[in-house]
Design a protein around this motif. Sequence first.
Motif, short mmCIF file in Angstrom:
data_model
loop_
_atom_site.label_atom_id
_atom_site.label_comp_id
_atom_site.label_asym_id
_atom_site.label_seq_id
_atom_site.Cartn_x
_atom_site.Cartn_y
_atom_site.Cartn_z
N ARG A 222 -14.40 0.46 -11.32
CA ARG A 222 -13.62 0.34 -10.09
C ARG A 222 -12.59 1.46 -9.96
O ARG A 222 -12.43 2.04 -8.88
CB ARG A 222 -12.92 -1.02 -10.07
CG ARG A 222 -13.85 -2.18 -9.76
CD ARG A 222 -13.07 -3.43 -9.43
NE ARG A 222 -12.36 -3.94 -10.60
CZ ARG A 222 -12.86 -4.79 -11.47
NH1 ARG A 222 -14.12 -5.23 -11.31
NH2 ARG A 222 -12.16 -5.23 -12.50
N THR A 223 -11.91 1.77 -11.06
CA THR A 223 -10.94 2.85 -11.00
C THR A 223 -11.61 4.18 -10.67
O THR A 223 -11.08 4.99 -9.89
CB THR A 223 -10.19 2.96 -12.34
OG1 THR A 223 -9.60 1.70 -12.65
CG2 THR A 223 -9.11 4.01 -12.28
N TRP A 226 -12.46 4.21 -6.96
CA TRP A 226 -11.27 4.43 -6.14
C TRP A 226 -10.79 5.87 -6.23
O TRP A 226 -10.42 6.48 -5.21
CB TRP A 226 -10.16 3.49 -6.59
CG TRP A 226 -10.46 2.04 -6.39
CD1 TRP A 226 -11.38 1.52 -5.52
CD2 TRP A 226 -9.86 0.93 -7.06
NE1 TRP A 226 -11.40 0.15 -5.61
CE2 TRP A 226 -10.48 -0.25 -6.54
CE3 TRP A 226 -8.89 0.80 -8.03
CZ2 TRP A 226 -10.13 -1.52 -6.98
CZ3 TRP A 226 -8.54 -0.46 -8.46
CH2 TRP A 226 -9.15 -1.61 -7.95
N GLY A 421 -1.34 3.90 -8.07
CA GLY A 421 -2.11 2.69 -7.86
C GLY A 421 -2.29 2.37 -6.39
O GLY A 421 -3.39 1.98 -5.95
N VAL A 422 -1.24 2.54 -5.59
CA VAL A 422 -1.36 2.30 -4.15
C VAL A 422 -2.35 3.28 -3.53
O VAL A 422 -3.17 2.92 -2.68
CB VAL A 422 0.02 2.42 -3.48
CG1 VAL A 422 -0.10 2.39 -1.96
CG2 VAL A 422 0.92 1.28 -3.94
N LEU A 425 -5.89 2.13 -4.31
CA LEU A 425 -6.28 0.95 -3.55
C LEU A 425 -6.56 1.28 -2.08
O LEU A 425 -7.43 0.66 -1.46
CB LEU A 425 -5.18 -0.11 -3.65
CG LEU A 425 -4.99 -0.76 -5.03
CD1 LEU A 425 -3.80 -1.70 -5.01
CD2 LEU A 425 -6.24 -1.50 -5.46
#
Length: 663
Positions: A222-223, A226, A421-422, A425
Motif C-alpha cells: 500500500r505504501t 501511494w 503521510g497526508v 493518502l
Amino acid sequence: MSRRYGLAFARSLALTGLGLVGLGMSVLLVVAATLVVPYLPAARGAKRLADLGRRLAGEWGGIPVPEVRRPGPPVPQRRADGWYVHDNQLYRSPRLPTYLMELTWRGEDPALLREWSWLHLTPFAGGLATLVPPVLAGAGLWLGALGLTGGALPGLGEPAPLPALPLGPALPPLLALPLGLVLLVLGFLVAPSALRLHARWSRLLLQPPERSWWHRSGLAGRTGRWSRAAWHGAGLTGLGFAALGGFLLNLAALVVAWGGLSPQVSKLTRPLVNRYRRYAGTWAGTVIREPYRPYPEPPRPDEDGRYRVGRALHDDRETAVRVQGYSWLFTDPAFWRDQLWMATNPVPGLLGLVPAALISVGLFGLVAQPLWWVPWGVPLGLFAGEWVTPWYVWYGVTYLVPGLAGTPGWVSVPLGLAMAGVGMLLAPGLLRLRLRYDRLLLAPTGSAELVLRVRRLTETRADAVDTQAAELRRIERDLHDGAQARLVAVGLSLAGIERLIEEDPAAARALVAQARQTSATALTELRDLVRGIHPPVLAERGLPDALRAVALDSPLPVRVTGHLAGRLDPPVESAAYFCVLEALANAARHAGAGTVEIDVTHTGEVLRITVLDDGRGGADPERGSGLRGVRRRLGAFDGVLAVRSPVGGPTLVTVEIPCPPPT
C-alpha cells in the motif's frame, strides 16, 4: 562473561563507525550517479559495505540476513569479425560495452534501493542502537572523573559544575562517582542487546521483500502504491506543462501563419500528447487510446489530369497533398480536443503536485537533508563555531506564526512525517481525479471509437486470413513431403509384393515388413501434424492440463500454476496454447534459461497467462518472427502480448485475451 560484554561493546563501536562510513558512501553514490562515470566503482563499494553489514548482522547480532544472489552481469560477445556489439553498436574493445552492460545490470538490481536506504538511514535509525553503549560508557567515565577530582579535571582550569538531574537539583558530588560507575557498567551490559537491535534493523532493510513482515503484512504494497501515485502524478503534471508549451506553439502557428504551419507544428506536439497517453497507461493503469483519424490516401488525378481535394482542383500533386493535410488536420475533432486539453490541463494538473510536495518536504529532513547539511553545516560548526540547526519545517512555521518560536526544532520530524503521510493518502484519489479529466478530452469519442474498432477489425481480419493461409500452406507442405510420400512408398511396396508373393515369398515378406514400418512412420507424422493443428490433450482436458503436459515434455524444468473453473472457447484455448509454446521455445533455444514458470488465471473478462524464465534476457518482439507471429495470432482476439526482458534477465512474457469466463 566479561569477555562477552567487552567484545560486544567493541563491536558496537565498530558498527557505529561502519554506519558513518555507510552514510558517506550513500552520499558518494548519489554524487557518482549524477556524474555517471564514477558510478560503477561507487556502486561496487556500496555493495561491499552492504554485504559486510549482512555478514556482521549474522555473526555479531545472531540474526542472519538472507540475500537473493543474482547471476553476474552479462559479458559482450565477440563477433566473427572481431568486433563487440551492444545495443546495435559495434565496439573494437570489450571494455566500454562491458561497462555499459554492468551499468544496466546494476540499475535493474532490486536490492540497490534497499542497500542504499540501509547505508543512508542506519546512522539516524538502526545505528542509534549501537551508539547507546559508548554514550553510556563515555558519560559514566566523565561523571566518574568529575567525582574523583571534585569537578576539576586536569588541564581544564577552574572546577566544572556537576550536571543537574533531568527533573531535579544539581547532582551531589558524592553521587557522581557511583552514578558514573553505574552508567559505565550499563554501557557494557546493553551492548549485546544493541547488537541484536542493529541486526534486526539490518534484516528489516536488507532482506528480500517477500521475507519481510513489512511486505507480508501488505503495508509495503500500500505504501508503495501511494508513493508511486504521488510521483506519477507529479510526472504527468510535468508532461502537462510541457504540453501547454505545445499549445502556445500551435497558437502562434495559427495566428502568425494563419494555420499554414499547423501540420508541421502538430508533428511536434502530437507525439508529446501521445507520450502522455502512454505514461498514463504505464503509470496509472488507465488506457487512453489514440483518437486520431487515419491519414487519407494521396489524391489521384482525374481524367483531366488535375487533383481534386474537396471542391478544389489542383494542378500539381504536391499542392493537393498539402491542402489535403490541412483538411485532415483541421476537420479532425481530436485535434481541437487536444488543443483544449493542452490549454487547460495545468489547472487540474496542479493537484498532482500536492502529494509530491508534501512527501518531499516531509521526508526532506530524514533522507535528503544530510546530503546537503552534513557537507557544509558540520564544517561550519567545527571551524567557525556557528552551529546551524538542521531542522527545516519549523523555520517556516515560526516565520508565519512568531508566537510558536519557543517550540523545539525537533518537532520538524513528526510534523514532516505527518505531512508525508497526508501526501501519500491524498495521492491515489487526486491521481484518479486527474485521469478522469484526461479521459474526458484525450480518449476517443463514441464515433471515433467506432472508427478505430472498424480499423482494428480490418487489420486483424487481414492478419487472420494471412495466418490461416500460411497454416494451410504448412499443412499442405507437411502432407506432401511426409505422409503422402510414405503412402506412395507403401503403394509401391504392395505392388512389389503382388509380383513376388508366388515367385519369392521371402522377398515378399521383407517388403511386407518394410511397408508396415513405412505406414507406421506415416501414421506418426499424421499424428504430429494433427497435434500441431489442435492437440488432442487440449481438446480433451483443457488449457491448464495441456500446458502441464507440455511441461512434462519440455527439456527445461517447467512449473505450471493456476487453474480455470471450466473450459474456455476452443479458439481461445488454442491461441493461448500456441503462444505459450512459442515462449517456451524461445526460453529453451535463445534465452539459455534454467527454469520456467507459467501462471494461468482468468479475472473478469480476460484470460491472463504469464511465462517467466531466468534466462539471459534481451528478447525483443520487433526483432523476432516468433513473437511477431504470436501478436498476429492474438490480434484476431483483440489480445495483448507484453514482453519485459532486460539484458541479463529475467524475461516475463504476458498474454492477455479478452474472453467470457470459463464454463
